[in-house]
Scaffold this active site. Structure first.
Site, PDB file in Angstrom:
ATOM      1  N   GLU A 264       0.763  -1.434  -0.202  1.00 11.66           N
ATOM      2  CA  GLU A 264      -0.131  -0.096  -0.087  1.00 11.66           C
ATOM      3  C   GLU A 264       0.813   1.392   0.080  1.00 11.66           C
ATOM      4  OE1 GLU A 264      -3.051  -0.367  -1.017  1.00 11.66           O
ATOM      5  OE2 GLU A 264      -3.548  -1.618   0.456  1.00 11.66           O
ATOM      6  N   HIS A 265       0.624   2.278  -0.974  1.00 15.22           N
ATOM      7  CA  HIS A 265       1.451   3.474  -0.814  1.00 15.22           C
ATOM      8  C   HIS A 265       2.897   3.096  -1.425  1.00 15.22           C
ATOM      9  CE1 HIS A 265      -1.602   6.313   0.252  1.00 15.22           C
ATOM     10  NE2 HIS A 265      -2.316   5.471   0.820  1.00 15.22           N
ATOM     11  N   THR A 266       2.763   1.980  -2.126  1.00 19.05           N
ATOM     12  CA  THR A 266       4.251   1.783  -2.874  1.00 19.05           C
ATOM     13  C   THR A 266       4.213   2.006  -4.293  1.00 19.05           C
ATOM     14  OG1 THR A 266       3.469  -0.619  -2.919  1.00 19.05           O
ATOM     15  CG2 THR A 266       5.114  -0.014  -0.992  1.00 19.05           C
TER      16      THR A 266
ATOM     17  N   ALA B  47     -15.308   2.449  -1.349  1.00 19.68           N
ATOM     18  CA  ALA B  47     -14.906   1.249  -0.344  1.00 19.68           C
ATOM     19  C   ALA B  47     -13.358   1.024  -0.624  1.00 19.68           C
ATOM     20  CB  ALA B  47     -15.759   0.176  -0.701  1.00 19.68           C
TER      21      ALA B  47
ATOM     22  N   LEU C 235     -12.097  -0.330  -3.227  1.00 17.70           N
ATOM     23  CA  LEU C 235     -11.979  -1.236  -4.010  1.00 17.70           C
ATOM     24  C   LEU C 235     -11.802  -0.623  -5.637  1.00 17.70           C
ATOM     25  CD1 LEU C 235     -14.713  -3.532  -2.368  1.00 17.70           C
ATOM     26  CD2 LEU C 235     -12.017  -3.742  -2.320  1.00 17.70           C
TER      27      LEU C 235
ATOM     28  N   SER D  40     -13.142   3.626  -9.432  1.00 18.78           N
ATOM     29  CA  SER D  40     -12.751   4.375 -10.452  1.00 18.78           C
ATOM     30  C   SER D  40     -11.966   3.623 -11.501  1.00 18.78           C
ATOM     31  CB  SER D  40     -11.749   5.621  -9.828  1.00 18.78           C
ATOM     32  OG  SER D  40     -10.943   5.203  -9.058  1.00 18.78           O
TER      33      SER D  40
ATOM     34  N   GLU E 274      -7.007   9.743 -14.512  1.00 18.52           N
ATOM     35  CA  GLU E 274      -7.436   9.805 -12.979  1.00 18.52           C
ATOM     36  C   GLU E 274      -6.597  11.019 -12.510  1.00 18.52           C
ATOM     37  OE1 GLU E 274      -8.657   6.637 -11.017  1.00 18.52           O
ATOM     38  OE2 GLU E 274      -8.387   7.601  -9.125  1.00 18.52           O
TER      39      GLU E 274
ATOM     40  N   ASP F  61      -4.156   0.490  -9.304  1.00 16.73           N
ATOM     41  CA  ASP F  61      -5.430   0.098  -9.616  1.00 16.73           C
ATOM     42  C   ASP F  61      -6.005  -0.381 -11.123  1.00 16.73           C
ATOM     43  OD1 ASP F  61      -5.279   0.612  -6.990  1.00 16.73           O
ATOM     44  OD2 ASP F  61      -6.582   2.650  -7.224  1.00 16.73           O
TER      45      ASP F  61
HETATM   46  C1  GLA Z   1      -5.341   4.291  -4.077  1.00 17.07           C
HETATM   47  C2  GLA Z   1      -4.319   4.716  -5.338  1.00 17.07           C
HETATM   48  C3  GLA Z   1      -3.489   3.585  -5.812  1.00 17.07           C
HETATM   49  C4  GLA Z   1      -2.399   3.410  -4.488  1.00 17.07           C
HETATM   50  C5  GLA Z   1      -3.304   3.034  -3.140  1.00 17.07           C
HETATM   51  C6  GLA Z   1      -2.615   2.927  -1.820  1.00 17.07           C
HETATM   52  O1  GLA Z   1      -5.900   3.240  -4.478  1.00 17.07           O
HETATM   53  O2  GLA Z   1      -5.347   4.800  -6.510  1.00 17.07           O
HETATM   54  O3  GLA Z   1      -2.533   4.219  -6.642  1.00 17.07           O
HETATM   55  O4  GLA Z   1      -1.396   4.440  -4.231  1.00 17.07           O
HETATM   56  O5  GLA Z   1      -4.254   3.973  -3.212  1.00 17.07           O
HETATM   57  O6  GLA Z   1      -1.784   1.809  -2.071  1.00 17.07           O
END
Ligand code: GLA
Length: 390
Positions: A34-36, A131, A133, A136, A168, A180
């Protein structure tokens, strides 16, 4: 009625022209990492069995019109206006996703906007919004697949994921990474996508949840988040600052061995943001190795460590998500963590099949005891990515 049929019905209310086809793309759950993604690091998401459906019909006048179950009125623009900067002021936010995809696709393909077929596009989705998920990315993926086919542009799934991210970032204005969109385009049944966000190399990793007697439960807190504002952007800025202070192109270039030096050259908050990203990258690599060598029943501790790091170091969890994780673990989950960008959204829990109802009941009871709104609970199955359905 299924979202696919809703999209068809919405399209037939817009036009009497015969549809050219239907396309769909899934939302995603992130197993770990996450956030990587925007730090050039590693992620391990999978596409889920909740999809956004697009039905499309041609029109003769060079106009693109989009309609969605999210809004009462369709929005339209001449395709010729989708060159140059995105016309943000003329477009409500929901429509910036599909129209932003058209705009980014025209730029990425080098197509002559004036020569493209006009289109009517109807959108319906069963991916829950807000959520965590990626509703978008599902809209972006379904629209990108539909327009790529209709206009005969021949872009591959990775290029379409990049188009989705451009929409986006630059049309909607949310400074997200590419995870995503890649998950939504490349997803595979019963598998996760191990993605190197620097090279965009993607490897399919078998999950085998069903064989291991496990289910992936989503605990949607109902707490809404918006990544175009606030905390998400601040976290990105802290990561950029950390990388700059360490003299690297991105936090991906650091390892645990660099953390003592990092502590000395930055403030405590920035350091903890950096430590989350550096340790999370390693957890993704460890999860991939564990899945390959031992299977999914062995990844629980990595999921929990990821959650703790997001709660304590990256500070993007909320009390509802911490409660969801604790309740799930107390009721027999083998691992759980918040998923997605944070500040709300959902947690995921890996749960033995025969404990699913117990975990659901425990989460519902824990939310009630804390005075939180009741969570929405459902299992998801790792599924195929975007494509044409009819
Ligand atoms: C959102 C962003 C992704 C990612 C996550 C965190 O979903 O759209 O690009 O940065 O947050 O892991």
């Amino acid at each position: 009625m299924s979202a696919a049929l809703v999209a068809r019905a919405l399209l037939s209310g817009l036009t009497t022209t015969e549809p050219l086809g239907s396309w769909s793309a899934p939302g995603r759950a992130n197993l770990i990492g996450e956030h990587t993604d925007y730090n050039d690091g590693f992620v391990l998401p999978f596409a889920i069995d909740r999809r956004t459906h697009v039905a499309l019909a041609p029109r003769a006048d060079g106009v693109i019109r989009v309609a969605s179950t999210f809004a009462a009125e369709p929005v339209q623009l001449p395709l010729a206006s989708l060159t140059g900067p995105f016309p943000t002021d003329e477009v409500p936010e929901w429509a910036a996703y599909p129209l932003g995809v058209a705009w980014a696709l025209i730029a990425a393909s080098g197509a002559d906007a004036a020569s493209l077929t006009g289109v009517d596009i109807a959108i319906a989705s069963d991916v829950p919004v807000g959520a965590g998920l990626s509703s978008s990315a599902a809209i972006e993926g379904a629209t990108a697949a539909a327009l790529n086919d209709t206009w005969g542009l021949g872009l591959d799934p990775v290029a379409l994921a990049q188009v989705g991210r451009t929409a986006e970032n630059d049309a909607v204005g949310a400074p997200t990474g590419i995870m995503d969109q890649m998950a939504s385009m490349l997803g595979r049944a019963d598998a996760a996508i191990f993605l190197d966000c620097r090279s965009l190399d993607a490897t399919v990793i078998d999950l085998g949840f069903a064989e291991a007697g496990l289910e992936l439960l989503v605990i949607d807190s109902g707490v809404q988040h918006a990544h175009s504002t606030g905390g998400y952007r601040e976290r990105r800025e802290a990561c950029d600052r950390g990388a700059q202070l360490m003299g690297v192109a991105a936090l991906r270039d650091l390892s645990a061995e660099d953390l003592p030096r990092a502590r000395g050259v930055m403030d405590d908050v920035t350091f903890r943001r950096v430590r989350h990203v550096v340790t999370e990258d390693q957890r993704v690599l460890d999860t991939v190795q564990t899945l390959r060598e031992q299977g999914p029943a062995a990844i629980g501790d990595l999921l929990l460590a990821s959650h703790a790091s997001m709660r304590d170091d990256f500070e993007i969890s909320v009390p509802e998500l911490d409660t969801a994780v604790e309740a799930a673990m107390g009721a027999g989950a083998i691992g759980a963590r918040m998923t997605g960008g944070g500040f709300g959204g959902a947690a995921i829990a890996l749960v033995p099949h025969d404990r699913v109802e117990t975990v659901k009941d425990a989460a519902t009871a824990a939310f009630a005891a804390s005075g939180f709104r009741a969570p929405t609970l459902f299992t998801v199955t790792p599924s195929e990515g975007a494509g044409r359905d009819a």
